[in-house]
Enzyme design. Sequence first.
Site, short mmCIF file in Angstrom:
data_model
loop_
_atom_site.label_atom_id
_atom_site.label_comp_id
_atom_site.label_asym_id
_atom_site.label_seq_id
_atom_site.Cartn_x
_atom_site.Cartn_y
_atom_site.Cartn_z
N ILE A 65 2.13 1.98 -0.13
CA ILE A 65 2.34 0.74 0.62
C ILE A 65 3.14 1.16 1.85
O ILE A 65 4.10 1.92 1.74
CB ILE A 65 3.06 -0.29 -0.27
CG1 ILE A 65 3.31 -1.57 0.49
CG2 ILE A 65 4.37 0.22 -0.81
CD1 ILE A 65 3.82 -2.68 -0.44
N SER A 66 2.71 0.69 3.02
CA SER A 66 3.37 1.13 4.25
C SER A 66 4.83 0.71 4.26
O SER A 66 5.21 -0.26 3.58
CB SER A 66 2.69 0.50 5.47
OG SER A 66 1.35 0.90 5.54
N GLN A 67 5.61 1.38 5.08
CA GLN A 67 7.01 0.99 5.15
C GLN A 67 7.08 -0.40 5.77
O GLN A 67 6.26 -0.76 6.63
CB GLN A 67 7.84 2.03 5.89
CG GLN A 67 7.84 2.00 7.38
CD GLN A 67 8.63 3.16 7.97
OE1 GLN A 67 8.06 4.19 8.28
NE2 GLN A 67 9.92 2.99 8.14
N PRO A 68 8.01 -1.26 5.31
CA PRO A 68 8.05 -2.65 5.75
C PRO A 68 8.02 -2.82 7.27
O PRO A 68 7.40 -3.75 7.79
CB PRO A 68 9.37 -3.16 5.16
CG PRO A 68 9.55 -2.34 3.93
CD PRO A 68 9.00 -0.99 4.26
N VAL A 115 4.45 -2.75 8.27
CA VAL A 115 3.77 -4.00 7.87
C VAL A 115 4.12 -5.11 8.87
O VAL A 115 3.24 -5.85 9.33
CB VAL A 115 4.18 -4.41 6.44
CG1 VAL A 115 3.60 -5.76 6.07
CG2 VAL A 115 3.73 -3.35 5.44
#
Lengths: 810, 168
Positions: free
Chosen positions: B17-20, B23
């Site tokens: 999951i990409s780093q926030p 996102v």
Amino acid sequence: MPPLMAILLLSAATLAYEILLMRLFLITQWHHFSYMVISLALLGYGASGTFIALTREWLLKRFRAVFASAAVLFGIMAAVSYAVSQRLPFNPLEVVWDPYQQLYLFCLYLLLAIPFFCTATCIGLTFSRFGERSDVVYRYDLLGAGIGSFFIVAAMFVLPLAVCLKILSAIGIFSAGLAFIGQGSGRKLAFLLIAGGLLSPVLWPQAMLQLRLSPYKGLSQTLQIPGMRIIKERSSPLGSLAVVESRRIPFRYAPGLSLQANFDIPPQLAIFQDGDSKTTVTRYEKDRASLAYLDFQPSALPYHLLHRPHVLVLGAGGGSDVLLGHYHRARSIDAVELNPHMIDLVQRTYADFAGHIYDLPEVRVHVAEARGFVASSPKRYHLITLSLLDSFTASAAGLYALTESTLYTVEAFETYLKRLRPEGILTITRWLKLPPRDSLKLFATAVTALNRLGFHDPKTRIAFIRSWNTSTLLVKRNPFLPTEIRAIKSFSDVRGFDLAYYPGITSEEANRYNELQRPYFYEGAKALLGPERKDFIRNYKFHIAPATDDRPYFFHFFKWEILPELLSLWGSGGVSLIEWGYVVLTITLAQAALASIVLILVPLKALLKHESTPAGQHLFVRTVIYFFGLGLAFLFIEMAFIQRFTLFLSHPLYSVAVVLCAFLVFAGLGSGYSEKATKIWWLPSNVGRAPSPIVLAVGGIISIACLYLFILPYLFEWLRPQPQTVKVLVSVLLIAPLAFCMGMPFPLGLKRLSRHAPGLVPWAWGINGCASVLSAVLATMLAIHFGFTVVIVHAIVLYGFAAIVFSSAK
Amino acid sequence: MLAYENRPLPIGYGQTISQPLIVALMTDLLEPKSGQNVLEIGTGSGYQAAVLAELGMRVYTMEIIEPLAQSAKKRLETLGYRTITTRSGDGYNGWKEEAPFDSIIVTAAEDHIPPPLLAQLKPGGRMVIPVGHRFMTQRLVLVRKDTKGRIITRHLLPVRFVPLTGRR
């Protein structure tokens, strides 16, 4: 009598194990982490020196038992360490984010150091026990290592890697048995161990040693997709290939495909090399129209400037560039590929699927290293092409930073350009990186090469375009004609590619379809062609000065100056701009240096207490300098010569196998001769008049190394047209005298120690081990910054200094 | 809690999951408006889809790895997202039944942007593609289709890293 055959076999198995681990980790993980883990594991050599120095008396009383136990432990742990390391949840890509990963990394070091520690204990203890025969022990150690290096390269061609691992494990147990042969009381044990060694390969459970690929490698990712399956695997030291077929979801590999393209891509098979680099074999049913999509990739540009060219494809892989040439009705296509298995897969195994592209009338396939092929080929081409030889993800993360490449050096460009016809074009396509790095370095390399060939107006001979994800550089011998420039503009316009440079470009044209914050590529190209070139390269935030054969690190872009800025941007993406290969090298060096200091210093107190003779105390500092210097210098020379001979032998694998084997075997022979040298020059009556054998041996090393620095380039150029067998023979003959001399200083020094301060022998062995580890890392770092010539010069100075310091001891 | 670490996280099956921060940047680049429809290729954990749904978009999301698709579907249902439609399968050909889309997010486009996705983007629509290593996204590519159907890309670095020639 020292257990010489056991030492020979153990040494062979250990060097082979080191090379095998490199391959195994390269397949399951990535190059630079395998380099880091194995470099640190080799510190097992240094640790064994400390261990023996501290427990020498106890160990020596039980010499055979300790030797055999350590050998058996090597055999078992060679397999077990690897199997356990595969099961650690270590993910190198998360090391920068997750502290647990750093802990796993430390566990890996410890685990993999055990087999090296065991072998080093066997050899170090033998040196300690048979100090007066250290020349013979060292000879068998080096001969074994030489044989091991050759054996493993050959074995990897014919045997699966897991089987190689089992064999090396068996050799360890087998050699423990050999240590008891000739010892009356241990005959039964010898028999048991030999039998155990021979039987052991069938006893390891199959699943235990199975390779477990990182889930983040391209092959693992692909196999997650429904319907994907591996249909063929081929393995050799040149790379492990896995052919993947997709039953439900087709592969559609078309790097940099224009956003204006709306073509179907024919079915493809993917071939992964070492679990990552992907090339594809495209189904071709003799319908040229099915290949139309290829004409919408930036690499198709040169075909719009040339009519039915004679083409040379370097790195043919699955054949996309050959298909592109075929699509454009090239008159002839010479396809060069390093890996014969790759050719075999396309030309035979999947020939029907591939439409027999490698057997088309205009196509000739050559199994060869690209640079060597170009240098020795008499043919002249209209087009020489190199496209995307490295994988996208590894390229993006800077994972190639430590990889030497002689394909992208100034000298390589000169060689390519010399093989072009006057109107010919050299074209190189690469993945696009932002901020720009490799494409600007290529541009700078082209400018330098053109200048060196006497073309002083390079700005008329270069063109450069980019898609959203790739860039293509065109370099010509003759200036681009107005018709060609019109073709470049029209080609790019239709496909929505951006012009980064062509003779006469304006800034408005440079940033139209794939917008950047600034027209970086255009600005870079202009600066590299202008008077501010040197300043631009110096001030640029990444290292974009051209690579040369002496510093063949094309993929090294890291500059220390920008590290604070990148670290300050850690959470907001700065971390992605660090070239990890180089950073890992630095961390490895720091860790190895720290561990070496500890390992060298720990036994010091105990040694000082025991070594009470004045002669022994006098030798303390000199022992450190001498054996540390030898450890550094030996590997400096070995590594630099592997690089030098790579170009001559036209193949990195031949170079490693031939140079490593020749160095170790002839150094082993030299070690054996050091005994005679002692008798001739070190007679008591000659002391004070004749130079010591150490000085003579080092004098020989320095003279030959200096001579080679000057004559090798000319000699190699002169012998280049000779057949490969002649080149291998010449290489061995050239290495022989140098290696022969390099084999002498270590046993001569050990002998002297065993006479005057026997307690220091294992310590010296450990120091030498630590230095060898540091040496490999340090040589790479020196070569990146200063070139391999400087590495050799450092080795010469180190040898000289060590010899002077040690010989001047009373 | 982990979101506050602002780093990419593994979610199994070799996916992350990409780093926030990424996102957030991707979401911002899409210029989301309530009621618009968005196609996401690569559901992953469903986090990005949830963010878009929270902004009032109708989200159509596809995941090629079946176990991931199923777990994300379950997760999003449990959390009560009614405006997210999930599907497992190959995203290359898009989602014809719901096309055209105001925006598209593609999380795995390494070598080329699928032409069918470009075709399913509305004139004036925006597509975002994170490019680079999955643990260290290097840049974001914004693809825009103008009202005449002309396609332009814009490359954005997540990091403020200028000028390149620092001392000049």
